[in-house]
Design a protein around this motif. Structure first.
Motif, short mmCIF file in Angstrom:
data_model
loop_
_atom_site.label_atom_id
_atom_site.label_comp_id
_atom_site.label_asym_id
_atom_site.label_seq_id
_atom_site.Cartn_x
_atom_site.Cartn_y
_atom_site.Cartn_z
N SER A 17 -1.32 4.07 1.28
CA SER A 17 -2.21 4.31 0.13
C SER A 17 -2.54 2.99 -0.55
O SER A 17 -1.77 2.03 -0.51
CB SER A 17 -1.54 5.24 -0.88
OG SER A 17 -1.28 6.50 -0.32
N ARG A 19 -4.79 1.79 -4.34
CA ARG A 19 -5.56 2.21 -5.51
C ARG A 19 -6.43 1.04 -5.94
O ARG A 19 -5.92 0.00 -6.36
CB ARG A 19 -4.64 2.63 -6.65
CG ARG A 19 -5.38 3.26 -7.83
CD ARG A 19 -4.42 3.67 -8.91
NE ARG A 19 -5.05 4.52 -9.92
CZ ARG A 19 -4.84 4.42 -11.22
NH1 ARG A 19 -4.04 3.49 -11.68
NH2 ARG A 19 -5.44 5.25 -12.05
N ARG A 67 -8.70 12.93 0.78
CA ARG A 67 -7.93 11.70 0.92
C ARG A 67 -8.19 10.73 -0.22
O ARG A 67 -7.28 10.02 -0.65
CB ARG A 67 -8.27 11.00 2.25
CG ARG A 67 -7.94 11.79 3.48
CD ARG A 67 -8.03 10.92 4.73
NE ARG A 67 -9.35 10.32 4.93
CZ ARG A 67 -9.58 9.01 5.06
NH1 ARG A 67 -8.56 8.16 5.02
NH2 ARG A 67 -10.80 8.55 5.25
N GLN A 82 -8.49 6.07 -5.72
CA GLN A 82 -7.19 6.28 -5.09
C GLN A 82 -7.42 6.69 -3.64
O GLN A 82 -8.11 7.68 -3.37
CB GLN A 82 -6.41 7.37 -5.82
CG GLN A 82 -5.07 7.71 -5.20
CD GLN A 82 -4.06 6.59 -5.29
OE1 GLN A 82 -3.93 5.96 -6.33
NE2 GLN A 82 -3.34 6.33 -4.20
N ASN A 84 -5.59 7.66 -0.11
CA ASN A 84 -4.37 8.08 0.56
C ASN A 84 -4.65 8.34 2.04
O ASN A 84 -5.80 8.46 2.45
CB ASN A 84 -3.83 9.35 -0.10
CG ASN A 84 -3.48 9.16 -1.56
OD1 ASN A 84 -3.06 8.08 -1.97
ND2 ASN A 84 -3.67 10.21 -2.35
#
Length: 124
Positions: A17, A19, A67, A82, A84
């Motif tokens: 992940s 951000r 996602r 974000q 993921n």
């Protein structure tokens, strides 16, 4: 006028992940709808997702749904992406953009201001 600066990109393993953040300065941030786009080497720029002025509406490219999540904090003049479950094909430079519309969606011609981008590299 609004100035946009992206941050948070980097190298991440597949499945991980990241951000991303986009900091805005200039005119009232809440006057702009925001979007995220990306461009991989040798490819055209593509839409990632968008968020309305208030943050109440979002829209994503199909391959990012579930996602990626876009959020914004109008008090802090920031918008976040974000990401993921990252995949190798998510490798690209990521750009945030601002539109004077309430909501601009996937049409990049509706965005008047762009940041310089932040690179994201997903490794196997």
């Amino acid at each position: 006028q609004v100035q946009l600066v992206e941050s948070g990109g980097g190298l991440v393993q597949a499945g991980g992940s990241l951000r991303l953040a986009c900091a805005a300065s200039g005119r009232a941030f809440s006057s702009y709808a925001m979007g995220w786009f990306r461009q991989a080497p040798g490819r055209e720029r593509e839409f990632v997702g968008a968020i309305s002025r208030s943050g109440g509406a979002t829209y994503y490219q199909d391959s990012m749904k579930g996602r990626f999540t876009i959020s914004r904090d109008n008090a802090k003049n920031t918008v976040h992406l974000q990401m993921n479950s990252l995949k190798l094909e998510d490798t690209a430079d990521y750009y945030c953009a601002a539109s004077p519309l309430w909501f601009a969606g996937a049409d990049d011609t509706q965005y008047d201001f762009w940041g310089q981008g932040t690179p994201v590299t997903v490794s196997s």
